[in-house]
Scaffold this active site. Sequence first.
Site, short mmCIF file in Angstrom:
data_model
loop_
_atom_site.label_atom_id
_atom_site.label_comp_id
_atom_site.label_asym_id
_atom_site.label_seq_id
_atom_site.Cartn_x
_atom_site.Cartn_y
_atom_site.Cartn_z
N ARG A 32 0.84 -1.21 0.00
CA ARG A 32 0.00 0.00 0.00
C ARG A 32 0.87 1.26 0.00
O ARG A 32 0.59 2.22 -0.71
CB ARG A 32 -0.92 0.01 1.23
CG ARG A 32 -1.68 -1.29 1.49
CD ARG A 32 -2.84 -1.53 0.54
NE ARG A 32 -3.54 -2.76 0.92
CZ ARG A 32 -3.37 -3.94 0.33
NH1 ARG A 32 -2.57 -4.05 -0.71
NH2 ARG A 32 -4.03 -5.01 0.76
N GLU A 177 -12.62 -16.58 8.41
CA GLU A 177 -12.52 -16.02 7.06
C GLU A 177 -11.96 -17.01 6.04
O GLU A 177 -10.76 -17.15 5.89
CB GLU A 177 -11.63 -14.76 7.09
CG GLU A 177 -11.47 -14.12 5.71
CD GLU A 177 -10.59 -12.87 5.68
OE1 GLU A 177 -10.01 -12.51 6.73
OE2 GLU A 177 -10.49 -12.24 4.62
N LYS A 222 -16.61 -14.24 7.87
CA LYS A 222 -16.12 -13.22 6.92
C LYS A 222 -15.87 -13.89 5.58
O LYS A 222 -14.77 -14.39 5.32
CB LYS A 222 -14.85 -12.57 7.47
CG LYS A 222 -14.20 -11.58 6.51
CD LYS A 222 -13.22 -10.67 7.23
CE LYS A 222 -12.47 -9.79 6.24
NZ LYS A 222 -11.76 -8.70 6.88
N SER A 263 -13.61 -7.31 1.05
CA SER A 263 -13.82 -6.68 -0.26
C SER A 263 -13.04 -7.39 -1.36
O SER A 263 -13.47 -7.37 -2.53
CB SER A 263 -13.53 -5.18 -0.23
OG SER A 263 -12.19 -4.90 0.13
N GLY A 264 -11.90 -7.96 -1.04
CA GLY A 264 -11.23 -8.90 -1.93
C GLY A 264 -10.67 -8.40 -3.26
O GLY A 264 -10.27 -9.21 -4.08
N GLY A 265 -10.70 -7.08 -3.46
CA GLY A 265 -10.22 -6.56 -4.74
C GLY A 265 -11.33 -5.88 -5.55
O GLY A 265 -11.09 -5.40 -6.65
N ARG A 294 -9.15 -2.95 1.84
CA ARG A 294 -8.88 -2.04 0.72
C ARG A 294 -10.06 -1.12 0.41
O ARG A 294 -9.88 0.08 0.16
CB ARG A 294 -8.50 -2.85 -0.52
CG ARG A 294 -7.08 -3.38 -0.48
CD ARG A 294 -6.85 -4.49 -1.46
NE ARG A 294 -7.47 -5.74 -1.03
CZ ARG A 294 -7.46 -6.87 -1.75
NH1 ARG A 294 -6.87 -6.88 -2.93
NH2 ARG A 294 -8.00 -7.97 -1.27
#
Length: 342
Positions: A32, A177, A222, A263-265, A294
């Site tokens: 990031r 998750e 999750k 959100s995974g991308g 993200r």
Amino acid sequence: MSETLAGIAEAMVQDGQGILAADESTGTIKKRFDQIGLENVEENRRAYRELLFTSEEAMRDYVSGVILYDETLRQSAKDGQRFVDLIKGAGAVPGIKVDQGAKPLAGFPGESVTEGLDGLRERLKEYYGLGARFAKWRGVIDIAEGLPTTGAIAANAHALARYAALCQENGIVPIVEPEVLMDGPNASHTVERCYEVTELTLNMVFDALYEMRVDLTGMILKPNMVVPGQKGPQVTAETVAELTIQCLKATVPPAVPGIAFLSGGQSDELATEHLAIMNKMGGFPWKMTFSYGRALQQAAIKAWAGRPENVAAAQSAFTHRAKMNSRAALGTWSPEDEREAA
Ligand code: 13P
């Protein structure tokens, strides 16, 4: 907040609030920071997390829990206040990522298993002492030609269940998750294939949780949403919402109090839109909210760019996303809301 497992879990998925995943490991936060050309040193990581946790409106009104990384759980704001106390002061629950990452699974080329069970009981006790009341463990399932195998899913499901049982033994709510990747090395699969793999994965995870005697009322799931691979044929937001609800209803027992998506991308706005449509549709027994990394932070990190003079702009970018996702969790978000300044 009642300090029972069920009480903590309920607080984490209270109406109109969700979880900020700020548990990037030192390696992940580097990716990031690279995007804004910022050096990955402890003071920069600390300053960035302080910016997030001191965003008053976001933390008070839209964020019910924050997932931290080991280093962050031990850090403090410039004024000396511990991050854990700042988060609690804002009415959110501090949590901790306890897995030690996905490693190649022996005998299963292209697949991984998440490590971190050895010594976990002792680490959980220490984290509880430091103020954490929930934890997170991420298992990673990639879709490719002939993959995933049931062997790899079973290994990850078993680890998730062992982790969840250890958390509960120590008064900590486990976020379970199992992430079916949308942005893995291949990522050209269809939404139908994601459905199939997510359904199988969740069935195997809940079997393992039952076998390991995990109390479903004291955990949060999750999951990924049912989406096509990033390079696969795309579908409408309504289709994603419908298939995701259908898949979860087929696999997740109603005793689970809440589902907080990764959100995974997905782009910021799409992650919000999908959640909003699902909550508008309704007809499921759990709270459905966000646990985005993200999709909550991207805009803020860009606005900040590592410069002290941009802190206010970064905080308002973060607050805007948190507010949009709060409305999505309530099912009241509409695309026009995005034009509102924070
Ligand atoms: P993303 O929302 O960026 O996928 O991150 C959530 C998370 O906690 C991944 O483990």
